[in-house]
Design a protein around this motif. Structure first.
Motif, PDB file in Angstrom:
ATOM      1  N   SER A 150       0.906  -1.318  -0.040  1.00 54.66           N
ATOM      2  CA  SER A 150      -0.020  -0.017  -0.147  1.00 54.66           C
ATOM      3  C   SER A 150       1.160   0.656   0.005  1.00 54.66           C
ATOM      4  CB  SER A 150      -0.761   0.073   1.052  1.00 54.66           C
ATOM      5  OG  SER A 150      -1.653  -1.132   1.436  1.00 54.66           O
ATOM      6  N   TYR A 151       0.971   2.253  -0.690  1.00 53.37           N
ATOM      7  CA  TYR A 151       1.246   3.029  -0.921  1.00 53.37           C
ATOM      8  C   TYR A 151       0.961   4.357  -1.904  1.00 53.37           C
ATOM      9  CZ  TYR A 151       2.695   1.069  -5.577  1.00 53.37           C
ATOM     10  OH  TYR A 151       2.812   0.627  -6.267  1.00 53.37           O
ATOM     11  N   PHE A 152       1.517   5.646  -2.169  1.00 53.03           N
ATOM     12  CA  PHE A 152       1.021   6.756  -2.774  1.00 53.03           C
ATOM     13  C   PHE A 152       2.203   6.944  -3.785  1.00 53.03           C
ATOM     14  CE2 PHE A 152       1.111  11.092  -4.386  1.00 53.03           C
ATOM     15  CZ  PHE A 152      -0.289  11.431  -4.450  1.00 53.03           C
ATOM     16  N   ASP A 153       1.773   6.627  -5.431  1.00 56.45           N
ATOM     17  CA  ASP A 153       2.743   6.877  -6.356  1.00 56.45           C
ATOM     18  C   ASP A 153       2.537   8.516  -6.383  1.00 56.45           C
ATOM     19  OD1 ASP A 153       3.322   6.375  -9.057  1.00 56.45           O
ATOM     20  OD2 ASP A 153       2.426   4.728  -9.265  1.00 56.45           O
ATOM     21  N   PRO A 154       3.824   8.864  -7.239  1.00 60.82           N
ATOM     22  CA  PRO A 154       3.483   9.883  -7.269  1.00 60.82           C
ATOM     23  C   PRO A 154       3.637  10.607  -8.638  1.00 60.82           C
ATOM     24  CG  PRO A 154       5.377   8.722  -6.673  1.00 60.82           C
ATOM     25  CD  PRO A 154       4.799   8.369  -6.318  1.00 60.82           C
ATOM     26  N   TYR A 155       3.659   9.435  -9.532  1.00 64.58           N
ATOM     27  CA  TYR A 155       3.516   9.288 -10.938  1.00 64.58           C
ATOM     28  C   TYR A 155       2.090   9.409 -10.863  1.00 64.58           C
ATOM     29  CZ  TYR A 155       8.684   8.550 -11.755  1.00 64.58           C
ATOM     30  OH  TYR A 155       9.693   8.906 -11.738  1.00 64.58           O
ATOM     31  N   ALA A 156       1.484   8.562 -10.743  1.00 62.45           N
ATOM     32  CA  ALA A 156      -0.256   7.664 -11.155  1.00 62.45           C
ATOM     33  C   ALA A 156      -1.440   9.090 -10.337  1.00 62.45           C
ATOM     34  CB  ALA A 156      -0.596   7.009 -11.145  1.00 62.45           C
ATOM     35  N   GLU A 157      -0.678   9.835  -9.481  1.00 65.64           N
ATOM     36  CA  GLU A 157      -1.545  10.724  -7.982  1.00 65.64           C
ATOM     37  C   GLU A 157      -1.649  10.064  -7.547  1.00 65.64           C
ATOM     38  OE1 GLU A 157      -2.003  14.495 -10.473  1.00 65.64           O
ATOM     39  OE2 GLU A 157      -0.511  14.940 -10.267  1.00 65.64           O
ATOM     40  N   LYS A 158      -2.320   8.565  -7.045  1.00 63.94           N
ATOM     41  CA  LYS A 158      -3.302   8.178  -6.145  1.00 63.94           C
ATOM     42  C   LYS A 158      -2.662   6.823  -5.613  1.00 63.94           C
ATOM     43  CE  LYS A 158      -4.874   6.296  -9.920  1.00 63.94           C
ATOM     44  NZ  LYS A 158      -5.582   4.901 -10.864  1.00 63.94           N
ATOM     45  N   PHE A 159      -3.675   7.071  -4.140  1.00 59.12           N
ATOM     46  CA  PHE A 159      -3.255   5.906  -3.178  1.00 59.12           C
ATOM     47  C   PHE A 159      -3.301   4.167  -3.872  1.00 59.12           C
ATOM     48  CE2 PHE A 159      -3.890   9.370  -0.939  1.00 59.12           C
ATOM     49  CZ  PHE A 159      -2.977   9.034   0.003  1.00 59.12           C
ATOM     50  N   ILE A 160      -2.371   3.320  -3.794  1.00 62.14           N
ATOM     51  CA  ILE A 160      -2.589   2.412  -4.095  1.00 62.14           C
ATOM     52  C   ILE A 160      -2.149   0.569  -2.955  1.00 62.14           C
ATOM     53  CG2 ILE A 160      -1.641   0.602  -5.888  1.00 62.14           C
ATOM     54  CD1 ILE A 160      -2.281   3.004  -6.904  1.00 62.14           C
ATOM     55  N   GLU A 161      -3.215  -0.351  -3.915  1.00 58.46           N
ATOM     56  CA  GLU A 161      -2.758  -1.353  -2.370  1.00 58.46           C
ATOM     57  C   GLU A 161      -2.768  -2.602  -3.790  1.00 58.46           C
ATOM     58  OE1 GLU A 161      -4.134  -2.656   1.244  1.00 58.46           O
ATOM     59  OE2 GLU A 161      -6.178  -2.934  -0.387  1.00 58.46           O
ATOM     60  N   GLU A 162      -2.123  -3.123  -3.709  1.00 61.43           N
ATOM     61  CA  GLU A 162      -2.143  -4.345  -5.219  1.00 61.43           C
ATOM     62  C   GLU A 162      -0.800  -5.086  -4.835  1.00 61.43           C
ATOM     63  OE1 GLU A 162       0.193  -2.822  -8.555  1.00 61.43           O
ATOM     64  OE2 GLU A 162       1.556  -2.118  -7.617  1.00 61.43           O
ATOM     65  N   LYS A 163      -1.215  -5.588  -5.228  1.00 59.94           N
ATOM     66  CA  LYS A 163       0.418  -7.560  -5.008  1.00 59.94           C
ATOM     67  C   LYS A 163       1.710  -6.535  -5.804  1.00 59.94           C
ATOM     68  CE  LYS A 163       1.023 -12.164  -6.117  1.00 59.94           C
ATOM     69  NZ  LYS A 163       0.690 -13.408  -6.907  1.00 59.94           N
ATOM     70  N   VAL A 164       2.383  -6.804  -4.716  1.00 60.30           N
ATOM     71  CA  VAL A 164       4.185  -6.420  -4.596  1.00 60.30           C
ATOM     72  C   VAL A 164       4.932  -6.441  -6.497  1.00 60.30           C
ATOM     73  CG1 VAL A 164       5.614  -7.631  -3.615  1.00 60.30           C
ATOM     74  CG2 VAL A 164       5.902  -5.014  -3.793  1.00 60.30           C
ATOM     75  N   LEU A 165       4.322  -8.394  -6.768  1.00 58.37           N
ATOM     76  CA  LEU A 165       5.537  -8.649  -7.570  1.00 58.37           C
ATOM     77  C   LEU A 165       3.661  -9.386  -8.543  1.00 58.37           C
ATOM     78  CD1 LEU A 165       8.674  -9.529  -6.217  1.00 58.37           C
ATOM     79  CD2 LEU A 165       8.368  -8.058  -8.376  1.00 58.37           C
ATOM     80  N   ASP A 166       4.352  -9.380  -9.918  1.00 60.22           N
ATOM     81  CA  ASP A 166       3.463 -10.801 -10.483  1.00 60.22           C
ATOM     82  C   ASP A 166       4.797 -12.050 -10.627  1.00 60.22           C
ATOM     83  OD1 ASP A 166       1.865 -12.394 -11.814  1.00 60.22           O
ATOM     84  OD2 ASP A 166       2.676 -11.168 -13.336  1.00 60.22           O
ATOM     85  N   ALA A 167       4.434 -13.044  -9.223  1.00 61.54           N
ATOM     86  CA  ALA A 167       6.321 -13.479  -9.369  1.00 61.54           C
ATOM     87  C   ALA A 167       4.941 -14.493  -8.884  1.00 61.54           C
ATOM     88  CB  ALA A 167       7.642 -13.089  -8.704  1.00 61.54           C
ATOM     89  N   LYS A 168       5.615 -16.094  -7.921  1.00 60.11           N
ATOM     90  CA  LYS A 168       5.302 -17.438  -7.632  1.00 60.11           C
ATOM     91  C   LYS A 168       6.340 -17.960  -6.344  1.00 60.11           C
ATOM     92  CE  LYS A 168       6.556 -20.143 -11.309  1.00 60.11           C
ATOM     93  NZ  LYS A 168       6.902 -19.416 -12.446  1.00 60.11           N
ATOM     94  N   PRO A 169       6.021 -18.429  -5.680  1.00 59.44           N
ATOM     95  CA  PRO A 169       7.071 -18.909  -4.480  1.00 59.44           C
ATOM     96  C   PRO A 169       7.874 -19.802  -5.653  1.00 59.44           C
ATOM     97  CG  PRO A 169       4.747 -19.098  -3.702  1.00 59.44           C
ATOM     98  CD  PRO A 169       4.483 -18.554  -5.693  1.00 59.44           C
ATOM     99  N   GLY A 170       9.412 -19.962  -5.304  1.00 62.40           N
ATOM    100  CA  GLY A 170      10.358 -20.963  -5.992  1.00 62.40           C
ATOM    101  C   GLY A 170      11.332 -19.451  -7.037  1.00 62.40           C
ATOM    102  N   ASP A 171      10.797 -18.628  -7.432  1.00 64.30           N
ATOM    103  CA  ASP A 171      11.837 -17.035  -7.989  1.00 64.30           C
ATOM    104  C   ASP A 171      12.286 -16.412  -7.520  1.00 64.30           C
ATOM    105  OD1 ASP A 171      10.308 -18.341 -10.009  1.00 64.30           O
ATOM    106  OD2 ASP A 171       8.467 -16.122 -10.099  1.00 64.30           O
ATOM    107  N   SER A 172      13.581 -16.253  -7.988  1.00 59.61           N
ATOM    108  CA  SER A 172      14.687 -15.557  -7.512  1.00 59.61           C
ATOM    109  C   SER A 172      14.661 -14.215  -7.517  1.00 59.61           C
ATOM    110  CB  SER A 172      15.702 -15.916  -7.610  1.00 59.61           C
ATOM    111  OG  SER A 172      15.915 -17.807  -7.387  1.00 59.61           O
ATOM    112  N   ILE A 173      15.603 -13.315  -6.291  1.00 58.16           N
ATOM    113  CA  ILE A 173      15.816 -11.778  -6.908  1.00 58.16           C
ATOM    114  C   ILE A 173      17.142 -11.913  -7.077  1.00 58.16           C
ATOM    115  CG2 ILE A 173      15.017  -9.622  -5.504  1.00 58.16           C
ATOM    116  CD1 ILE A 173      12.785 -10.942  -4.465  1.00 58.16           C
ATOM    117  N   ASP A 174      17.769 -10.887  -7.762  1.00 55.60           N
ATOM    118  CA  ASP A 174      18.599 -10.581  -7.740  1.00 55.60           C
ATOM    119  C   ASP A 174      19.369  -9.624  -7.146  1.00 55.60           C
ATOM    120  OD1 ASP A 174      19.899 -13.029  -9.756  1.00 55.60           O
ATOM    121  OD2 ASP A 174      19.606 -11.681 -11.420  1.00 55.60           O
TER     122      ASP A 174
END
Length: 863
Positions: free
Chosen positions: A604-628
């Motif tokens: 949940s955060y305020f997006d300065p580009y869209a100028e709106k408060f957002i609540e969403e799934k942080v990543l379109d990923a799945k368990p087992g995926d890796s982050i560099d």
């Protein structure tokens, strides 16, 4: 007064019950409209006053102007007031008890500014000369020596400078003190000038001074006679009329006078309905329009039913008038006159009821509002000509719409049809034909009930319409209430602790743990923090970030978007407790060869580009995926890869002090063991944060101040947390109060419609009893009619409600974006409630005529 109007008045007097019910219905409708309009105006007035009390009354501010430009600004016809101010700068203050506030910050105001800006004098006088100042009570409290009125203060004032690599930044009051890992001050005051001031007053600590600012505010008098063409000050202006054109007008004036920068009091302007954020204005106006439309629909349904029933009851009377020469126009106008009479009585009473009701409501909730907003301002009943005129006009339109169709129907009633009372029942065998399956499954009583509905088509349609409107009102207001509450929660900071203790990377757990054992502490959570960087491919971005990069590809670096990864590091025992609460096996993470962590799924955060408060799934990923993972290297001057971590699972289970509310940030929870593996070859700056709850936060803070060491800093956020909770509570009270009112009106509407419909069927019920229908069979017929009414109403009501709900979601999503979800619990409640209310209304109405004599019932005429 003509004879038709006299007869109409007589009819209203003779049918006192129906007239009273109609008047009460209109009063409720008008009072609702008045209350909503007054609430809106009063709430906006409160927000304006609160904003002025905190930040002063000004609309635009021209930065860096000289005496000549000030003169030109004052001559502008659109500007009412000009307030001059200047940030003189900072002075090192060796007399400060607080290592986090080592400066004095000097701000100058002219005479207008001292009254226009929120400066609350506790003792002494306002400064009247350029060598006079007023100091804050916080400065007095945190000084190593005593300061009193009349003392002299000698200081060297300059600019705060902070050098990072090759870039030199000038810092302001919104920038906290810059310290290195050892907790040492790495700023310096440059371009200093010596001053000697006399203290003439002591003020309350200004509301515009942030809690993290490094300087105690001191207010100095600005002597306008000392201004020159080389001066560089700020000119804040109050416009004569606040309009959307303020942005264009101010920029145009700045361009004309060669002024480089203009700031705007965006918060105050927003409350005037003026905003550079078109999304917010669209949300405000569209929501207001939809809610008013829903109220009008409900009001029309309530009032229309009353007039429709009135015409049905007066059918024979109007037919008799037609037989003696009354024209269509006279009959139509008699219904309009009835509406005018009822409106003339109800509208003034409704406006008074709405104002009194909202006034009583304000008297109960003002205390909570003041605490929630941390202000001395309260809600006042603000009555404007526009709000009253709005209520009157909408009420008149509502009454006109409600009377139009009944008036047309009245004009078409012929003498013969009215005397025979055939206008509502026009039959053919095909129209009342029912399926043989109905009788087979439910019996002859069910078949008779279904034939009754088909035979009394207009009454049946009126009842179904009333039920549909009730469903629409309840579901719409329920969805609106839940989403307004969710929007308030989204805009408020998620604080689930009373006190936070932060410490630099040079601190240790052993130094912080004694603070957790302070006598007044009831709950604690020690967390280590590390921020690193990652770069995400477009296909794993959240929906909002995908939209952002599609609009602007320059955000991407080599086809990837930069993200922060915020690691919350728990001790192994705390991680096991967290695993138990979140429902996963901690051994998979503590004993894994590959570093694995838990990602907070929803951000949940305020997006300065869209100028709106957002609540969403942080990543379109799945368990087992890796982050560099990447870290900044000074030798190369860029972010370089150092390790990777696997996503173990996504969850929304958090611990005290842990939240996912930062823009473009992945919040990941890992154990101390995983952190050691992940950063074993790295030199890491690790922050320590201790989050605490207490029964007495003020006392706890005093205890913690005595226990703290080194570069620890204590934030008492209990007030902020309470304000967030109270704002949500107030919103809930308002919204659920509105739902209760709508529900009561809807139930009253249903009862009124059904009971009147039943009373018009006395002859029909008497006939059924005369041919041998038993009380059990009669009840069975009524139950089946109730079920049929309920099913039909739900078939229309729920789809229509979903359409309106979608429109509300679209309106809210212009400023607050989160997943669309139907109010399933409310829908389930409506389904159950409709059948219960309809059955109760019908049984109640039937019980009143059951004991009537059959002969009297057969002789009954609807006059």
């Amino acid at each position: 007064m003509n004879i038709m109007n006299k007869l109409t008045l007589r009819n209203l007097k003779e049918n006192k019950r129906r007239t009273l019910v109609t008047i009460i219905g209109v009063i409720i409708s008008v009072s609702m409209l008045t209350a909503v309009a007054t609430l809106g105006v009063s709430f906006i007035d409160l927000l304006k006053r609160d904003s002025m009390a905190r930040d002063g009354e000004w609309h635009a501010q021209f930065i860096g102007v000289n005496s000549e430009q000030v003169k030109e600004i004052k001559e502008d016809k659109k500007i009412e007031k000009v307030i001059l101010s200047n940030d003189l700068g900072y002075a090192d203050w060796k007399g400060s008890k607080s290592e986090y506030k080592p400066y004095l910050f000097f701000r100058q105001y002219d005479e207008q500014g001292l009254t226009q800006f929120p400066i609350t004098l506790k003792e002494g006088t306002y400064p009247k000369a350029s060598n006079e100042i007023i100091i804050s009570d916080e400065m007095v409290k945190n000084a190593k020596r005593e300061y009193v009125i009349g003392d002299e203060l000698k200081v060297s004032i300059g600019e705060r400078h902070f050098k990072l690599e090759e870039e030199d930044s000038i810092l302001t009051q919104t920038d906290p003190l810059q310290r290195n890992e050892a907790g040492e001050n790495v700023e310096e005051i440059q371009r200093v000038k010596s001053y000697t001031f006399k203290i003439v007053g002591i003020m309350e600590s200004p509301s515009w001074e942030p809690t993290w600012s490094p300087g105690y505010t001191i207010v100095n008098y600005m002597d306008k006679s000392e201004l020159t063409s080389n001066s560089s000050i700020n000119a804040s202006v109050v416009m004569k009329k606040v309009k959307q054109s303020i942005y264009e007008d101010s920029e145009s004036l700045a361009k004309k006078l060669n002024i480089e920068k203009v700031n705007y009091n965006s918060e105050l302007l927003r409350y005037y309905g003026v905003s550079s954020n078109d999304n917010l204005l669209l949300t405000m106006y569209s929501l207001l329009g939809i809610i008013i439309l829903v109220i009008i629909i409900g009001s029309v349904a309530l009032i229309y039913n009353a007039f429709a029933i009135s015409v049905s009851e007066r059918a024979r009377h109007l037919g008799m008038l037609s037989s003696v020469g009354a024209t269509k126009k006279q009959k139509r106008n008699s219904v309009f006159f009835e509406g005018a009479v009822i409106g003339g009585i109800s509208i003034p009473l409704g406006i008074i009821a709405g104002l009194v009701g909202i006034g009583i409501t304000f008297s109960f909730i003002n205390k909570y509002f003041q605490e929630a907003l941390n202000t001395a301002e309260g809600l006042n009943v603000v009555v404007t000509p526009f709000s009253i005129l709005f209520s009157i006009l909408i009420s008149l339109v509502t009454i006109f719409i409600s009377t139009y169709l009944p008036a047309r129907k009245a004009s078409k009633i012929s003498a013969i049809d009215a005397i025979r009372q055939t206008q509502d029942i026009k039959l053919s065998g095909k129209k009342v034909k029912t399926s043989k399956l109905v009788r087979k499954l439910f019996g002859i009583e069910a078949e008779i009930g279904l034939k009754n509905l088909k035979r009394n088509k207009r009454r049946y349609q009126t009842t179904v319409f009333s039920l549909v409107i009730s469903i629409l009102l309840f579901l719409t207001v329920s969805f609106f209430s839940d989403n307004m509450k969710k929007s308030v929660e989204l805009s408020q900071e998620n604080i689930d602790y009373d006190i936070a203790v932060s410490a630099g990377s040079n601190s240790t757990e052993e130094e912080l743990l004694p603070l957790a054992n302070a006598p007044s502490i009831t709950q604690s959570n020690l967390i280590k923090n590390i921020y690193v960087t990652t770069f995400l491919a477009k296909d794993v971005l959240s929906e909002n970030n995908k939209k952002s990069v599609e609009k602007d590809n320059t955000m991407l670096d080599d086809g990837k978007l930069s993200f922060n990864v915020n690691f919350f590091i728990l001790s192994d025992s705390s991680f096991k407790d967290y695993a138990k609460a979140a429902g996963f096996n901690s051994n998979e993470y503590l004993n894994s060869d590959v570093p694995k962590g838990i990602v907070l799924e929803t951000a949940s955060y305020f997006d300065p580009y869209a100028e709106k408060f957002i609540e969403e799934k942080v990543l379109d990923a799945k368990p087992g995926d890796s982050i560099d993972l990447y870290m900044y290297r000074e030798d190369s001057g860029k972010e370089e890869f150092f390790n990777k971590i696997q996503i173990g699972l996504f969850t929304d289970e958090t611990l005290m002090g842990i939240s996912s509310n930062n823009y473009r940030t992945i919040t990941m929870i890992i154990s101390n063991e995983v952190a050691e593996k992940l950063f074993e070859d790295e030199t890491i700056n690790m922050d320590y944060n201790l989050y605490l709850n207490s029964d007495n936060p003020e006392k706890a803070q005093e205890e913690l101040e005595d226990l703290k060491t080194g570069s620890m800093y204590i934030y008492n956020v209990e007030m902020d947390r309470k304000q967030s909770e109270q704002m949500i509570m107030i919103m809930s009270v308002f919204m659920y109060g509105f739902i209760s009112l709508i529900s009561l009106i809807s139930i009253a509407n249903i009862f009124n419609t059904i009971s009147t419909s039943i009373s018009l069927r006395k002859r029909e019920f008497a006939m059924l009893r005369s041919v041998g229908m038993t009380p059990t069979g009669f009840n069975k017929m009524i139950y089946f009619e109730s079920i049929f009414y309920g099913i039909k109403a739900l078939m229309y009501g729920i789809p229509i409600s979903i359409g309106v709900i979608a429109a509300l979601y679209w309106s809210i999503s212009n400023t607050f974006e989160y997943g669309f979800e139907l109010p399933w619990l409310s829908i389930l409640f409506v389904v159950i409630a409709i059948f219960i209310i309809v059955a109760a209304a019908m049984l109640y109405s039937v019980s009143k005529i059951k004991k009537e004599n059959i002969i009297d019932g057969l002789k009954q005429e609807n006059i």
